[in-house]
Every structure is written in C-alpha cells, then in structure tokens.
Design a protein around this motif. Structure first.
Motif, PDB file in Angstrom:
ATOM      1  N   GLU A 210       0.494  -1.599   0.113  1.00  0.00           N
ATOM      2  CA  GLU A 210       0.002   0.257  -0.142  1.00  0.00           C
ATOM      3  C   GLU A 210       0.928   1.067   0.154  1.00  0.00           C
ATOM      4  OE1 GLU A 210      -3.554  -0.082  -0.366  1.00  0.00           O
ATOM      5  OE2 GLU A 210      -3.071  -2.315  -0.554  1.00  0.00           O
ATOM      6  N   ASP A 211       1.891   1.097   1.102  1.00  0.00           N
ATOM      7  CA  ASP A 211       2.174   2.710   1.004  1.00  0.00           C
ATOM      8  C   ASP A 211       4.165   2.005   1.095  1.00  0.00           C
ATOM      9  OD1 ASP A 211       0.224   5.181   1.329  1.00  0.00           O
ATOM     10  OD2 ASP A 211       0.784   3.910   2.784  1.00  0.00           O
ATOM     11  N   ARG A 218       8.989   8.363  -1.701  1.00  0.00           N
ATOM     12  CA  ARG A 218       7.740   7.643  -0.839  1.00  0.00           C
ATOM     13  C   ARG A 218       6.469   7.449  -1.888  1.00  0.00           C
ATOM     14  NH1 ARG A 218       7.068   8.047   5.004  1.00  0.00           N
ATOM     15  NH2 ARG A 218       9.494   7.339   5.853  1.00  0.00           N
ATOM     16  N   HIS A 220       2.629   5.778  -2.784  1.00  0.00           N
ATOM     17  CA  HIS A 220       1.204   5.380  -2.190  1.00  0.00           C
ATOM     18  C   HIS A 220       0.217   4.639  -3.579  1.00  0.00           C
ATOM     19  CE1 HIS A 220      -2.856   4.953  -0.232  1.00  0.00           C
ATOM     20  NE2 HIS A 220      -3.512   5.530  -0.971  1.00  0.00           N
ATOM     21  N   ARG A 221       0.120   2.906  -3.219  1.00  0.00           N
ATOM     22  CA  ARG A 221      -0.791   2.211  -4.220  1.00  0.00           C
ATOM     23  C   ARG A 221      -2.635   2.803  -4.284  1.00  0.00           C
ATOM     24  NH1 ARG A 221      -3.507  -2.060  -5.264  1.00  0.00           N
ATOM     25  NH2 ARG A 221      -4.320  -1.677  -2.927  1.00  0.00           N
ATOM     26  N   TYR A 273       1.111   3.603  -8.127  1.00  0.00           N
ATOM     27  CA  TYR A 273       0.918   4.267  -7.298  1.00  0.00           C
ATOM     28  C   TYR A 273       1.250   5.580  -7.948  1.00  0.00           C
ATOM     29  CZ  TYR A 273       3.389   0.274  -5.273  1.00  0.00           C
ATOM     30  OH  TYR A 273       3.121  -0.777  -4.152  1.00  0.00           O
ATOM     31  N   SER A 276       3.731  10.555  -2.798  1.00  0.00           N
ATOM     32  CA  SER A 276       3.122  11.548  -1.658  1.00  0.00           C
ATOM     33  C   SER A 276       5.542  11.848  -1.483  1.00  0.00           C
ATOM     34  CB  SER A 276       3.921  10.062  -0.452  1.00  0.00           C
ATOM     35  OG  SER A 276       2.466   9.210  -1.722  1.00  0.00           O
TER      36      SER A 276
END
Length: 292
Positions: A210-211, A218, A220-221, A273, A276
């Motif tokens: 997920e992350d 970084r 995020h999915r 993704y 982030s």
C-alpha cells in the motif's frame, strides 16, 4: 512514527524503462528523479511525448504496433529518434516557436508542443500508413490531465501528462516469471511497460504494497493496472497477436466481483502508485513497506 519493513532486496538492475504507451524511450536509467507527475531522467520526462494524428488523437501501439520499435533518446539538448531501417533524426528538445496542439488522450483534452515537420515526416514514413502522424511534447506550463476524471480512485489533486491513468506503475520480475510459466512462449517485463521493476520478491507480492519507500521516495498504491490488447504487442518485433498473454491473464488475474465496477473484464497485472514524497531513485534501492 512510521516504521519500514523490507519488501525486496532491491529495485532491479534495470530500474526503469522510460516508456510512453506507444513509443519506447529505450532508456535504462541508473539514477533518476521521481516527481509527482512522473519520472525524469536528464532532459527526458516519462510519458511526456505523444504520437498523434493530424486531428490531435493519440496513437499508441494498440493502433500502430511498430511504434514499440521506435526509440527516443536525449543528448545535449537534442532528441534522437531511431527506428528499424530509418536514419536517425535529431531535433531540439525545446522548440518554443512551434505551435501548441490540442490533443485527445483517451477521453481527456490536453495540449502538446508540436515537434516539427521533419519529425512528422519521419514518423509518417516509418509507419507507412495512409495518414499523417505528428509528435508532441508536454511542457511544464501546460495544463495537465486529472486521472480522477476517468478513474475515481485517484485523488482530485493528482496530475499526469500522457500516461494512461497514473504517474507510476510498478511490476515485479517474479510476477512476469509466473505468467511466463503458463505460456507457450516466455514474455519479458518490457511487454508491460512498467516504470519500476522490482526483483527478489514473490510473484504478486506487489498487490499488497500500500505505502512504500524506495530510496528517499515515498509512494501510495491507488489501484491495480488493468490490462488491454497492448499486452499482445511483442516489444521485440512490433507484431500484435491480439491473443497472448492477455487471454492467459484473464484465466487467473481477474478482479473480485466487488471490484468489477472499477476493472470490468480487464485482468490485473502491476500496481499503480502516486508519489507522496519526491526524490531520487537508484538501481539497487531496497523497497520498504511503510507501516504506522
């Protein structure tokens, strides 16, 4: 405080194959920048170049499979266009006097700077079709597309240029190996045009990441990558079969019933993704899961 769990030993030694869905950059980067709108390697920005028809509609390997054999590289402020049985064509990265063209990418409007008549003639000659093709370049000042307009799982603030639906698509080598084991002929990672290729994990581990953090970046999915007819284009020959590996993927990679309103009948292979935290990605970086 966030804690990181190691997911794989490294990002594969071929970290990124910068690739527009229609024309491959054929650039293997050892280190690059990861921006919110996508990846950047020197003067090349991923998914920022697009082949179009004269009326501005996108052209990809779905319509013209031999586009996957075209390469676009950058050197000293010049772009280098190469293809089988074609002479290399060089043209400036920046051409501010060229017109801006209104383009259509799937169901969204976007602009692009025309790359000139020489490039148009080169592409038209190479594809040998009864129509004219042009190449456009997305520039930072242009209005980007909003993936949330077509994919509801994306945040409203997310921006992209000519990508299908998001800035980053990650796929593991193990998942491709698993697919190849079910096929008569092996396929390579290149067939699926990921931005980031991960090694040293189990097949489809990426489905649950997920992350993640890679280097100081970084991500995020957002969703899985639904696959289409483009997967049946062989990246080595530019020939489209319209069957494999898509038919095999449909045998074991369809979504759950509860997600059919998102993916419909498309098999899922790879993960999309958002970024982030921007930063630098390097070959060999460890992929970490961020837990809180």
């Amino acid at each position: 405080m966030a804690k990181n769990k190691e997911l794989s030993k490294n990002v594969r030694d071929k970290i990124v194959d910068l690739h527009k869905a229609g024309m491959g950059y054929k650039t293997i980067a050892k280190q690059l920048e990861c921006k919110q709108i996508g990846l950047k390697y020197g003067e090349l920005r991923d998914r920022h170049w697009l082949v179009i028809t004269e009326d501005g509609h996108m052209v990809t390997g779905r319509q013209e499979p031999r586009l996957v054999l075209v390469s676009l590289t950058s050197e000293g402020g010049q772009m280098c266009l190469n293809g089988p049985d074609m002479e290399q064509l060089r043209f400036p990265v920046l051409q501010p006097d060229n017109p801006i063209i209104n383009c259509r990418v799937f169901s969204s409007d976007i602009q692009g700077r025309d790359c000139g008549n020489e490039v148009s003639s080169w592409l038209t000659s190479y594809l040998a079709a009864e129509k004219t093709f042009r190449l456009v370049h997305f520039e930072p000042h242009m209005k980007p597309r909003r993936p949330a307009e077509t994919e509801s799982l994306y945040p409203q603030s997310e921006k992209i240029a000519y990508s299908d639906c998001g800035p980053i698509m990650l796929l593991s080598e193990a998942s491709v190996k698993d697919l190849s084991s079910r096929l008569e002929n092996d396929v390579t990672v290149a067939r699926f045009r990921p931005n980031i290729i991960v090694s040293s994990c189990e097949a489809f581990d990426e489905d649950s990441w997920e992350d993640i953090q890679i280097g100081d970046v970084r991500m995020h999915r957002v969703m899985a990558c639904g696959r289409c007819i483009f997967t049946t284009v062989d990246p080595e020959t530019g020939v489209i079969s319209r069957k494999q590996p898509l038919e095999t993927l449909k045998n074991y990679r369809l979504c759950d019933e509860a997600e059919k309103h998102i993916y419909k009948t498309s098999p899922l292979f790879g993960q999309m993704y958002t970024v982030s935290k921007i930063g630098i990605l390097q070959v060999g970086d460890v992929v970490y899961k961020i837990s809180r």
